[in-house]
Every structure is written in structure tokens, then in C-alpha cells.
Design a protein around this motif. Structure first.
Motif: not given
Length: 309
Positions: A162-163, A165-167, A157, A194, A191, A169-170
Motif C-alpha cells: 500500500p505505501l 501504491e501511494q507513490v 500495481t 482515485k 485505484e 498514484q502520486e
């Protein structure tokens, strides 16, 4: 059988020992967080796993195969994303993703198209125009589009907003739900917290802590800065509070994550004027929690510390 089995891995470059008795395992369907500050030995370990470097001593096996001797067979079953991606400058991002999919005989083009949309990548641009973050996107999309059994992600990452990074993580959670194994190298503790089932912490080429997140719960202290209308009394008597400092009528301290709700409830009665919270960096954790402990353990173990499961 473990997907990854690293035992007593030692790697020396001349007189310099980069890795000294590293041990860890990654099981099927498990996300293993491999964390430590820059220069700790994470990337060197991964290069040995990939068969790029030969171990000086120890055994490194992926899918029960020797990482050095059977690297070609192993690479058919893994996907790898480095922390600093270099791409062919005259190819577009889309062309590179297609190339990697052809190399892996991946036929599901819809998956890569969906990932391109989710990551917000313009696949028509030449790679020489891409920022570091967009180069990382290309590598991640190519990796996640493949049907690998093990995903080795070395600071993946780095450079992402940040947006995105959310993808990311998904995508990791989706792989985990599909029983894929993941080794995630990172120096971002939040990170790892989570995403990971188990964590191995490396410093100066040695594993100094390993275990599940529940076992390492003491690593997840949150940094708090608070200013209140009234002076907070007896804060040091609360459970899970550490390193209280007062500066300019503001209090700074650390609190165990599981005690955060109780602490906030307690300090709210004093009239909160300002409240900031930040997760600790891994460097903070080493400085505050492990500097003395490492010296003591190394002295007791005669210079060699093996990680436990």
C-alpha cells in the motif's frame, strides 16, 4: 486529435473471439481507466495497441498512426509497464533502469534517482533476487523516468504494498498535471476511481460501460457492515441504500459513495458497536449490477455493443 483511438477492434484466435467491437478514446492529458476482471480482454487490447498482435478487424491508432504498421515510430513516444515484469536475472535493478534510459536517450539521471528513493528500491541487487513487487518497481521507475507522451500501464500495481501504491498514484497525478496521457488497465476499482478521468469497462471482450466517473457514479457503491446497540429502523428508506442483509445482529448493505456521509450520520443515532466499510471489487459490480443488464443489452443489440464517448 486523440492520443489513442480504438474503433471496432476485433481480435480472433481461430474460432475464439477475444475482442468483439471494442471502442474507446484517450485524449491528451487524460487518465483512462481500462477495467475488467482477469481474462476480460484488457491485455489483448493493449498488445494490439503495442503492435504485438494484429487486429482481425477495426482500426487502432496512437498519435494518428496505425498501431500495427507504424509500431516502431509509436514506441518512441510511449512507455509501457506490464502486469508481470520479467527482467534480466544477472543485471541489477539499477543497471536495467540505466539501460532503458539509454535506449530512450533520457539524460535526466536525477529523476530516476529520486524515483528509486521514493519507491524504496535497492538498485544494487541482482534481478533474480527481486520479489514480484520489486520487479514492478524497476519497470515503473524506468517508465516514469522517461519523457513519454503516452503511458500504457497494464495492472502496474500488482504485487506492490500500500505505501508504494501511494507513490505510484502520486506519480500518475504528476504526469497528468504535465499533460501526459495514461491508459491504466486494472481490476481494482478503488485505484481507478482515485486516478482516472474516464473509464471503460470490458467483459468477455466487449465494452459494456464507458464514460466519466460522474457518469458512472453508480459503480462506486461502498460495502458496509454495521452492528448497533439498537435496531436500525427504516434503513431501506434512505437514498442510495442497496442489498440489505441481516446476519447475527449485523447488517450488511451497499451505499452510493455520495450518500455515505448521510447514511453514517443516520445509523450513528442507534449506537454503533461495530462498523466496517470496503470498496466493491469489480467482480462484485459485474455480479450485482451487470449480469442481467448485459444479457438484455446484448439481446437488443444483436450481439454487438459499441461504447460511447
Amino acid at each position: 486529435m486523440d492520443v489513442v483511438d480504438v474503433r471496432d477492434l476485433t481480435k480472433s484466435f481461430g474460432r475464439f473471439t477475444a475482442l468483439d467491437g471494442v471502442n474507446f478514446r484517450v485524449r491528451k492529458g487524460e487518465v483512462f481507466g481500462f477495467i475488467g476482471p482477469n481474462g476480460a480482454g484488457k491485455s489483448t487490447t493493449i498488445r494490439v495497441m503495442l503492435g504485438i498482435l494484429k487486429a482481425t478487424k477495426g482500426d487502432v491508432k496512437l498519435f494518428g498512426k496505425d498501431a500495427w504498421k507504424e509500431a516502431v515510430e509509436i514506441h518512441k513516444r510511449i512507455a509501457y509497464v506490464p502486469g508481470d515484469v520479467n527482467l534480466w536475472p544477472n543485471l541489477t535493478g539499477g543497471e536495467i533502469i540505466d539501460l532503458f534510459m539509454k535506449l530512450r536517450s533520457t539524460k535526466d539521471r536525477n529523476k530516476s534517482k529520486d524515483l528509486i528513493r521514493k519507491f524504496g528500491l535497492d538498485p544494487t541487487k541482482k534481478c533474480r533476487t527481486y520479489s514480484k513487487g520489486n520487479r514492478q518497481k524497476v519497470a515503473l521507475i524506468a517508465a516514469f523516468s522517461s519523457d513519454a507522451e503516452l503511458y500504457i500501464l497494464d495492472e502496474p500495481t500488482s504485487g506492490l504494498d500500500p505505501l508504494v501504491e501511494q507513490v505510484f498514484q502520486e506519480c500518475i497525478m504528476e504526469l497528468k498535471n504535465n499533460e501526459k496521457s495514461i491508459l491504466l488497465s486494472s481490476h481494482f476499482l478503488s485505484e481507478v476511481e482515485k486516478l482516472c478521468d474516464k473509464v471503460g469497462i470490458i467483459k468477455q471482450g466487449k465494452i459494456i460501460e464507458s464514460g466519466s466517473l460522474d457518469e458512472l457514479r453508480h459503480l462506486t457503491r461502498t460495502h458496509i457492515l454495521v452492528k448497533t446497540k439498537q435496531s436500525i429502523s427504516s434503513l431501506n428508506e434512505l437514498q442510495g441504500i442497496y442489498n440489505i442483509e441481516e446476519t447475527n445482529q449485523e447488517l450488511r448493505f451497499q451505499v452510493d459513495t455520495e450518500q455515505l456521509d448521510n447514511v453514517i450520520s443516520y445509523i450513528s443515532q442507534f449506537g454503533i458497536l461495530k462498523l466496517e466499510s470496503n470498496p466493491p471489487t469489480l467482480e462484485d459490480i459485474f455480479m450485482r449490477h451487470y449480469e442481467n443488464k448485459i444479457a438484455e443489452v446484448m439481446k437488443e443489440s444483436g450481439g454487438l455493443l459499441n461504447a460511447t464517448e
